[in-house]
Scaffold this motif. Structure first.
Motif, short mmCIF file in Angstrom:
data_model
loop_
_atom_site.label_atom_id
_atom_site.label_comp_id
_atom_site.label_asym_id
_atom_site.label_seq_id
_atom_site.Cartn_x
_atom_site.Cartn_y
_atom_site.Cartn_z
N ASP A 45 14.62 50.70 40.53
CA ASP A 45 13.21 50.79 40.17
C ASP A 45 12.61 49.40 39.93
OD1 ASP A 45 13.29 53.54 40.29
OD2 ASP A 45 13.62 53.79 38.13
N VAL A 46 13.38 48.53 39.30
CA VAL A 46 12.89 47.18 39.03
C VAL A 46 12.61 46.45 40.34
CG1 VAL A 46 13.51 44.93 38.07
CG2 VAL A 46 14.03 47.00 36.80
N LEU A 47 13.50 46.61 41.31
CA LEU A 47 13.33 45.93 42.58
C LEU A 47 12.35 46.66 43.50
CD1 LEU A 47 17.02 44.93 43.28
CD2 LEU A 47 15.16 43.45 42.55
N GLY A 48 12.06 47.91 43.22
CA GLY A 48 11.12 48.66 44.03
C GLY A 48 11.73 49.20 45.31
N THR A 57 18.58 45.05 53.06
CA THR A 57 17.17 45.29 52.73
C THR A 57 16.91 44.97 51.26
OG1 THR A 57 17.14 47.08 54.34
CG2 THR A 57 15.34 47.02 52.75
N ILE A 58 17.80 45.40 50.40
CA ILE A 58 17.63 45.15 48.97
C ILE A 58 17.67 43.65 48.69
CG2 ILE A 58 18.63 45.53 46.68
CD1 ILE A 58 19.65 48.23 47.72
N LYS A 59 18.53 42.93 49.39
CA LYS A 59 18.62 41.48 49.21
C LYS A 59 17.33 40.80 49.65
CE LYS A 59 21.72 37.61 50.12
NZ LYS A 59 22.97 37.20 50.76
N ARG A 63 14.97 38.58 47.16
CA ARG A 63 14.59 37.18 47.43
C ARG A 63 13.08 37.00 47.44
NH1 ARG A 63 18.83 34.47 51.65
NH2 ARG A 63 20.60 34.53 50.22
N SER A 64 12.37 37.95 48.02
CA SER A 64 10.90 37.82 48.04
C SER A 64 10.33 37.91 46.63
CB SER A 64 10.28 38.86 48.96
OG SER A 64 10.48 40.15 48.45
N TYR A 69 8.15 35.35 41.40
CA TYR A 69 8.20 35.30 39.94
C TYR A 69 9.07 34.17 39.39
CZ TYR A 69 5.91 39.82 40.01
OH TYR A 69 5.01 40.83 40.19
N HIS A 70 9.55 33.27 40.22
CA HIS A 70 10.39 32.18 39.72
C HIS A 70 9.59 31.30 38.77
CE1 HIS A 70 12.99 28.68 39.61
NE2 HIS A 70 13.96 29.51 40.02
#
Length: 99
Positions: A45-48, A57-59, A63-64, A69-70
């Motif tokens: 959920d945090v990563l959407g 895909t999750i990676k 990264r995006s 938010y960095h």
């Protein structure tokens, strides 16, 4: 010790016969109401993303989001907290997908 009070040892709190007493004094008994459960966000959920998505895909999504938010790019305090959540979520995904 104090006759007729709750400290005398023989005192019992009054018991209402019906629910009308509670309805009259509901504001005094707020803490008896069931509390709402806090929804705990999963790492997906945090990563959407969904749990069915592949790790590549999750990676990409991680990264995006981390670029957005960095703390070096986005100076907001909320962005820093969001970045920490994203990083923790990514670590959890990696732990879940270890073989």
């Amino acid at each position: 010790m104090f006759p007729g009070t709750k400290y005398s040892g023989d005192w019992e709190p009054p018991q209402p016969e019906d629910n009308s007493y509670y309805e009259e004094h509901e504001h005094e008994y707020k803490y008896y109401r069931p509390q709402q459960k806090v929804k705990i966000e999963s790492c997906y959920d945090v990563l959407g993303v969904s749990a069915d998505d592949d790790l590549v895909t999750i990676k990409k999504v991680y990264r995006s989001l981390s670029k957005i938010y960095h703390p070096d790019v986005n100076q907001s305090k909320l962005a820093e907290e969001k970045f920490k959540k994203i990083t923790d979520a990514w670590e959890q995904v990696q732990e879940l997908n270890k073989v």
